[in-house]
Design a protein around this motif. Sequence first.
Motif, short mmCIF file in Angstrom:
data_model
loop_
_atom_site.label_atom_id
_atom_site.label_comp_id
_atom_site.label_asym_id
_atom_site.label_seq_id
_atom_site.Cartn_x
_atom_site.Cartn_y
_atom_site.Cartn_z
N THR A 285 3.74 5.85 -5.80
CA THR A 285 3.55 5.56 -6.94
C THR A 285 2.34 6.85 -7.41
OG1 THR A 285 3.87 3.71 -8.05
CG2 THR A 285 2.40 4.43 -8.86
N THR B 84 0.68 -0.85 0.42
CA THR B 84 -0.56 0.05 0.01
C THR B 84 1.13 1.22 0.04
OG1 THR B 84 -0.13 0.16 1.90
CG2 THR B 84 -2.39 -1.28 1.56
N HIS C 168 2.30 1.88 -3.88
CA HIS C 168 1.14 2.27 -4.53
C HIS C 168 0.67 3.91 -4.17
CE1 HIS C 168 0.20 -1.55 -5.57
NE2 HIS C 168 -0.48 -2.18 -5.03
#
Length: 381
Positions: free
Chosen positions: A74, A68, A71
């Motif tokens: 990103t 997580t 992500h």
Amino acid sequence: MDTPPFRAERKRTPAEQGNELGFAARTEAWTSQERVNYNQTSAMLTVWKKTEELAHLNEVSSVPLQQTLRHSQTAFTNFFAKWARYPHFKSRRKSRKSAEYTTSGFRFRDGKLTLAKMPEPLDIVWSRPLPEQAKPSTVTVSQDAAGRWFVSMLCDDPSVTPLGAKGNAVGIDVGLDHLLTLSTGEKVTNPRHERKDRVRLAKAMRNLAKKTRGSANRNKARLEVARIHARIADRRRDGLHKLTTRLVRENQTLVIEDLTVRTMVRNRTLSRAISDAAWSQFRSMLEYKAAWYGREVIAVDRWFPSSRLCSACGTVQDRIPLSVRTWTCGCGTTHDRDVNAAKNLLAAGRAVAACGAGVRPQRSTPGGQSAMKQEVSRREP
């Protein structure tokens, strides 16, 4: 009994809690004109696990928690590069709960999947067998709004290879009376999955509206509504998969129209029917399957007058209302509106494949009035 002054929210998963903590740290740093990267949030996570309030994060594998944070990294990278807006959370009550495991967080042997910190393999009913000698690189465990659990495994499938070349090409016109109309004259019936369950869905939603917020009965009613929506979505997805697979296997080139579905669903009269037809999902499936099997998908400009252009002589009609399904051109050719549009899309797609140029809307009739005016002006002294 008075309605309680709160709204029931589903329990957060450890992965969501870790993501929220990392997001809060990044947001606080951003307000101070600072940046926090993945390594810093990963170090923070280690500290948070040692606190009494967040000690329960140690009960699960650290892999989903780290994923997580990756992500989130990103998302913020895309924001800083001005490729996306500032990241935000999805709704807790509506979003799909999920946890992602990399190779260090699971074991897959003899067709059995065991996740980290689990004593026994998961009891899985496989939707289809995995490819032989498949080695999953990522496993995602998720739960949808209807309470169903899913496991998706990312692995290489050697059976997905380009198919043999074919000389077939087809134009595809999407619609509501018929889901698809092909340039061959074939019409695919629109199954209207949502309409079949509309009465059942309306009854379930009325029942949900009568329940007290935060009560167990309301949660049961919400699950019933979610199950009906899931049933509709499953049938729609299954039908589109079968349809797109057939089209890709039978044709080398597939020509579609570049529609802006997001704008079209603003029409209150047709929005429900357009959403049920799932044109965007159909195009997405068609494009990625074409990439898998070595096919070509060509999207024609949305302003191309495919319905008003005569596929026989090239004359463009001024205006044809949607209620007119059959029309006759001045050359004497009678057209089915949808079949004619599919034929014109195919011709435009072939022009793109041959010339490599984009397809632009035709503003005037070839050899018609505008062409005559140009010819006269050239001949005048």
